[in-house]
Design an enzyme around this catalytic site. Structure first.
Site, PDB file in Angstrom:
ATOM      1  NE  ARG A 152      -2.107  -1.720   3.439  1.00  0.00           N
ATOM      2  CZ  ARG A 152      -2.405  -2.961   3.856  1.00  0.00           C
ATOM      3  NH1 ARG A 152      -3.442  -3.597   3.353  1.00  0.00           N
ATOM      4  NH2 ARG A 152      -1.686  -3.564   4.790  1.00  0.00           N
ATOM      5  CB  ILE A 153       3.159   2.681   2.503  1.00  0.00           C
ATOM      6  CG1 ILE A 153       2.019   2.742   3.527  1.00  0.00           C
ATOM      7  CG2 ILE A 153       4.093   3.873   2.630  1.00  0.00           C
ATOM      8  CD1 ILE A 153       2.462   2.600   4.952  1.00  0.00           C
ATOM      9  CB  THR A 204       9.157  -4.983   3.979  1.00  0.00           C
ATOM     10  OG1 THR A 204      10.041  -4.804   5.084  1.00  0.00           O
ATOM     11  CG2 THR A 204       9.893  -4.791   2.667  1.00  0.00           C
ATOM     12  CB  CYS A 231       8.751   6.103   6.407  1.00  0.00           C
ATOM     13  SG  CYS A 231       9.630   7.655   6.356  1.00  0.00           S
ATOM     14  CB  ALA A 232       8.827   0.380   6.584  1.00  0.00           C
ATOM     15  NE  ARG A 233       6.337  -1.447  13.044  1.00  0.00           N
ATOM     16  CZ  ARG A 233       5.460  -0.495  12.765  1.00  0.00           C
ATOM     17  NH1 ARG A 233       5.787   0.495  11.972  1.00  0.00           N
ATOM     18  NH2 ARG A 233       4.240  -0.538  13.257  1.00  0.00           N
ATOM     19  CD  GLU A 262       9.786   3.294  16.894  1.00  0.00           C
ATOM     20  OE1 GLU A 262       8.622   3.478  17.333  1.00  0.00           O
ATOM     21  OE2 GLU A 262      10.038   3.193  15.688  1.00  0.00           O
ATOM     22  CG  HIS A 280       6.737   5.326  14.742  1.00  0.00           C
ATOM     23  ND1 HIS A 280       6.963   4.044  15.209  1.00  0.00           N
ATOM     24  CD2 HIS A 280       5.832   5.191  13.750  1.00  0.00           C
ATOM     25  CE1 HIS A 280       6.221   3.179  14.527  1.00  0.00           C
ATOM     26  NE2 HIS A 280       5.520   3.855  13.638  1.00  0.00           N
ATOM     27  CG  LEU A 281       6.633  12.339  13.817  1.00  0.00           C
ATOM     28  CD1 LEU A 281       7.141  13.741  13.496  1.00  0.00           C
ATOM     29  CD2 LEU A 281       5.627  12.379  14.965  1.00  0.00           C
TER      30      LEU A 281
HETATM   31  N1  LIG Z   1       6.184   5.098   9.968  1.00  0.00           N
HETATM   32  C1  LIG Z   1       4.921   4.923  10.185  1.00  0.00           C
HETATM   33  O1  LIG Z   1       4.296   5.597  11.004  1.00  0.00           O
HETATM   34  C2  LIG Z   1       4.170   3.874   9.407  1.00  0.00           C
HETATM   35  C3  LIG Z   1       2.853   4.125   9.016  1.00  0.00           C
HETATM   36  C4  LIG Z   1       2.158   3.085   8.340  1.00  0.00           C
HETATM   37  C5  LIG Z   1       2.794   1.891   8.071  1.00  0.00           C
HETATM   38  N2  LIG Z   1       4.082   1.722   8.491  1.00  0.00           N
HETATM   39  C6  LIG Z   1       4.765   0.466   8.203  1.00  0.00           C
HETATM   40  O2  LIG Z   1       5.072   0.442   6.824  1.00  0.00           O
HETATM   41  C7  LIG Z   1       5.157  -0.916   6.391  1.00  0.00           C
HETATM   42  C8  LIG Z   1       4.391  -1.106   5.111  1.00  0.00           C
HETATM   43  O3  LIG Z   1       3.038  -0.846   5.357  1.00  0.00           O
HETATM   44  P1  LIG Z   1       1.977  -1.158   4.202  1.00  0.00           P
HETATM   45  O4  LIG Z   1       0.637  -0.709   4.682  1.00  0.00           O
HETATM   46  O5  LIG Z   1       2.479  -0.703   2.893  1.00  0.00           O
HETATM   47  O6  LIG Z   1       1.989  -2.768   4.230  1.00  0.00           O
HETATM   48  P2  LIG Z   1       1.577  -3.737   3.044  1.00  0.00           P
HETATM   49  O7  LIG Z   1       1.347  -5.051   3.690  1.00  0.00           O
HETATM   50  O8  LIG Z   1       0.528  -3.125   2.219  1.00  0.00           O
HETATM   51  O9  LIG Z   1       2.890  -3.818   2.145  1.00  0.00           O
HETATM   52  C9  LIG Z   1       4.028  -4.519   2.580  1.00  0.00           C
HETATM   53  C10 LIG Z   1       4.671  -5.076   1.324  1.00  0.00           C
HETATM   54  O10 LIG Z   1       5.924  -5.641   1.683  1.00  0.00           O
HETATM   55  C11 LIG Z   1       6.122  -6.737   0.830  1.00  0.00           C
HETATM   56  N3  LIG Z   1       7.176  -7.595   1.369  1.00  0.00           N
HETATM   57  C12 LIG Z   1       7.094  -8.506   2.363  1.00  0.00           C
HETATM   58  N4  LIG Z   1       8.299  -9.080   2.536  1.00  0.00           N
HETATM   59  C13 LIG Z   1       9.156  -8.507   1.636  1.00  0.00           C
HETATM   60  C14 LIG Z   1      10.529  -8.658   1.331  1.00  0.00           C
HETATM   61  N5  LIG Z   1      11.280  -9.546   1.994  1.00  0.00           N
HETATM   62  N6  LIG Z   1      11.070  -7.901   0.357  1.00  0.00           N
HETATM   63  C15 LIG Z   1      10.291  -7.033  -0.325  1.00  0.00           C
HETATM   64  N7  LIG Z   1       8.972  -6.825  -0.079  1.00  0.00           N
HETATM   65  C16 LIG Z   1       8.431  -7.564   0.896  1.00  0.00           C
HETATM   66  C17 LIG Z   1       4.774  -7.414   0.782  1.00  0.00           C
HETATM   67  O11 LIG Z   1       4.691  -8.251  -0.357  1.00  0.00           O
HETATM   68  C18 LIG Z   1       3.849  -6.201   0.686  1.00  0.00           C
HETATM   69  O12 LIG Z   1       3.555  -5.891  -0.647  1.00  0.00           O
HETATM   70  C19 LIG Z   1       4.635  -1.756   7.544  1.00  0.00           C
HETATM   71  O13 LIG Z   1       5.738  -2.249   8.278  1.00  0.00           O
HETATM   72  C20 LIG Z   1       3.923  -0.762   8.429  1.00  0.00           C
HETATM   73  O14 LIG Z   1       3.939  -1.139   9.781  1.00  0.00           O
HETATM   74  C21 LIG Z   1       4.781   2.656   9.134  1.00  0.00           C
HETATM   75  O1  LIG Z   2       2.319   0.480  11.423  1.00  0.00           O
HETATM   76  C1  LIG Z   2       1.757   1.565  11.502  1.00  0.00           C
HETATM   77  O2  LIG Z   2       0.547   1.777  11.331  1.00  0.00           O
HETATM   78  C2  LIG Z   2       2.581   2.754  11.822  1.00  0.00           C
HETATM   79  O3  LIG Z   2       3.847   2.415  12.233  1.00  0.00           O
HETATM   80  C3  LIG Z   2       1.892   3.738  12.715  1.00  0.00           C
HETATM   81  O4  LIG Z   2       2.219   3.458  14.038  1.00  0.00           O
HETATM   82  P1  LIG Z   2       1.553   4.429  15.153  1.00  0.00           P
HETATM   83  O5  LIG Z   2       0.087   4.050  15.164  1.00  0.00           O
HETATM   84  O6  LIG Z   2       2.238   4.094  16.425  1.00  0.00           O
HETATM   85  O7  LIG Z   2       1.769   5.809  14.675  1.00  0.00           O
END
Ligand SMILES: NC(=O)c1ccc[n+]([C@@H]2O[C@H](COP(=O)([O-])OP(=O)(O)OC[C@H]3O[C@@H](n4cnc5c(N)ncnc54)[C@H](O)[C@@H]3O)[C@@H](O)[C@H]2O)c1
Ligand SMILES: O=C(O)[C@H](O)COP(=O)(O)O
Length: 528
Positions: A152-153, A204, A231-233, A262, A280-281
């Site tokens: 998605r992201i 991821t 900005c993932a994990r 964190e 983590h914004l």
């Molecule tokens: N920083 C933040 O505040 C914030 C906000 C939202 C989401 N996130 C994090 O961002 C990440 C992605 O979120 P999303 O909603 O796009 O998830 P999502 O499940 O839609 O997408 C994750 C993608 O990663 C792919 N993937 C899995 N293993 C992989 C690998 N080894 N190599 C390459 N691709 C791989 C999957 O196929 C999937 O398409 C999650 O970890 C989520 O927790 C962080």
């Molecule tokens: O995985 C998520 O949705 C993001 O990392 C957001 O985390 P938060 O809800 O603590 O902002």
């Protein structure tokens, strides 16, 4: 019943309105408990709502005797012990779509902060340094963005990068050439993405397979002067390897929103001028927080009302139209499960569930889980539910199998549950009849027709004149009224069955006396 909901991380007040507006829900919001206090109090709650801060650990879940659901107002559930939740029959739901846009926008902001040294230049100005040479940046146009994880992201970031006229190459195990072409991006292997990127961004989940995915070897593959964004994990990038790669000059800049530990304030990465960071914004916008809180609130309400949830994490996600089709079978499946385990009345090693007629085309998993729940609750009481039923069956060494046959066998839909124990196999079949609801239609090889509910009695006997009369008199002597009665036999004078519904529970004394009557082979009381 009043359900108590604990919100232990900051959730949007606007977003939890659906909970506030639900009559039988009492909310305790952000009581400021530490881990110990949370552990002390968690057993008072039916639902727990979190973001990424609260660690929903196995000890916490095992202490949470009343907890039915954990709602994650966001995507990542790596702060929740999913196995422990499943084992304890606690469903976990999340809000996978609500913060996608915000996280993608934050990622783009971090890429542009890096490309133009915005935080560093601002920091210098605040130190009264007007320095234009030190902060010469680079354009994004024609540069290559490497995306690791195009979910998605990642996909939203790729779209935005295209808007900045960047070239995008992505690696994702599920990315097809067609999808890549459709998005106007290139599909590559992980190595190709790492080698091609001027900027590399990861999107991821944090899994065993993705922990330290970007490590020292990965940095070696990258271009000199590459810029990294996470900005993932935290943990997808090995922070120590990143530090070394920056110090060596391989990495020209890094923008980090998430960290292995964190809160993150002491790490040596923060001492480097090439690093920009935010706490983590990614999802911290008014809009995202409202959406994720609304989404998770609605799922919590659905679950507490006994309805299917939209975004299960530790159960297979079933599209709502499919769920609508199979939900009516849950009750029947559970009652058949309870019926057959009481009839078998012995330890079982195997459960075989077959679906025929229309049921052969449905998503049968949730129906199977309800049947297994009906069986196991005789052993385990109310702690078994459709979240942990299969886990608990496996733990008891009971194998569960499903089969499907399109043949109608006289019914448009038929569920047959067979249990295998030391003394052999017993089976029961049921169907949903339009307008009549659930019906029990077969016990072993006998045809019956009864509603699977209330106080039932199965009597196996020899098909002889007078048996039924004597049995009726015996019930009368115990002042037990027979409400319904079904009789079937394998052949004239052979084995036969009576299936009764009676008005109250058949006490052991009465059961024992009836079992002694001539031609009676067994009497089983089944309370559904
Ligand atoms: N920083 C933040 O505040 C914030 C906000 C939202 C989401 N996130 C994090 O961002 C990440 C992605 O979120 P999303 O909603 O796009 O998830 P999502 O499940 O839609 O997408 C994750 C993608 O990663 C792919 N993937 C899995 N293993 C992989 C690998 N080894 N190599 C390459 N691709 C791989 C999957 O196929 C999937 O398409 C999650 O970890 C989520 O927790 C962080
Ligand atoms: O995985 C998520 O949705 C993001 O990392 C957001 O985390 P938060 O809800 O603590 O902002």
């Amino acid at each position: 019943m009043t359900y108590r909901v604990l919100i232990s991380d900051p959730l949007s007040e606007e977003g939890i309105k659906p909970l506030r507006e639900t009559e039988n829900i009492e909310i305790v919001k952000n009581p400021g408990w530490d881990e110990t206090e949370l552990l002390e109090n968690i057993d008072q709650f039916d639902a727990l709502l979190v973001r990424s801060q609260t660690q929903v650990t196995r000890p916490l879940l095992e202490k949470a005797a009343r907890l039915k659901i954990v709602g994650r107002a966001g995507v990542g559930v790596d702060n929740i012990d999913l196995d422990a939740a499943t084992e304890n029959g606690i469903i976990v739901v999340n809000a996978p779509n609500g913060n996608t846009n915000s996280a993608a926008e934050h990622t783009v902001a971090m890429i542009m902060s890096l490309s133009r040294n915005i935080p560093q230049a601002f920091h210098a100005l605040k130190q009264k340094q007007w320095d234009r040479k030190r902060f010469v940046g680079v354009e994004l146009k024609q540069k290559t963005l490497g995306v690791v994880g195009l979910g998605r992201i990642g996909a939203e970031v790729a779209k935005r990068a295209k808007g900045q006229r960047m070239n995008v190459i992505a690696y994702d195990p599920f990315l097809t050439d067609e999808k890549a072409e459709q998005m106007g991006i290139k599909r590559g292997t992980l190595e190709e993405v790492l080698q091609a990127g001027d900027f590399i961004t990861v999107h991821t989940p944090l899994l065993k397979e993705t922990r330290h995915l970007i490590n020292a070897e990965a940095f070696e593959l990258m271009k000199d002067g590459v810029q990294i964004v996470n900005c993932a994990r935290g943990g997808i990038i090995d922070e120590d390897a990143l530090y070394d790669a920056i110090v060596s000059g391989k990495v020209a800049g890094a923008a980090l929103d998430v960290f292995e530990q964190e809160p993150f304030t002491e790490h040596k990465l923060l001492t480097l001028p090439e690093v920009v960071a935010t706490p983590h914004l990614g999802a911290s916008t008014v809009e995202a927080q409202e959406i994720v809180a609304v989404d998770v609130s609605h799922d919590v309400i659905r679950f507490l009302e006994g309805k299917a949830v939209r975004h299960p994490v530790n159960l297979p996600s079933i599209p709502s139209e499919a769920m609508h089709q199979i939900e009516p079978y849950f009750y029947l499946a559970e009652k058949l499960g309870t019926f057959i385990i009481d009839l078998a009345n012995e330890v079982i090693s195997e459960i075989r569930i077959s679906y025929s007629g229309d049921l052969s085309e449905i998503e049968s998993g949730p129906v199977t889980r309800n049947a297994v729940k009906g069986i196991l609750k005789r052993y385990l009481g109310s702690r078994v539910n459709d979240v942990n039923a299969l886990y608990l069956a496996d733990r008891k060494g009971i194998t569960v199998s499903e089969s499907k046959r399109s043949a109608r066998k006289g019914f448009t839909n038929l569920i047959t549950i067979e249990v295998i124990g030391a003394s052999g196999s017993r089976k029961v079949s049921g169907t949903l009849l339009n307008g009549l609801g659930p019906r029990l239609v077969r016990v072993d090889d006998y045809q019956v027709d009864a509603t699977p509910e209330g106080h039932m009695v199965v009597i196996q006997h020899i098909d002889q004149p007078g048996v039924i009369g004597r049995m009726g008199s015996a019930f009368a002597e115990h002042n037990i009224n027979i409400a319904t009665m079904q009789v079937d036999r394998s052949d004239v004078g052979g084995n036969a069955i009576m299936l009764l519904t009676i008005d109250r529970h058949l006490e052991d004394k009465a059961l024992a006396e009836i079992a002694l009557l001539d031609e009676i082979k067994s009497v089983t009381a089944i309370d559904l």
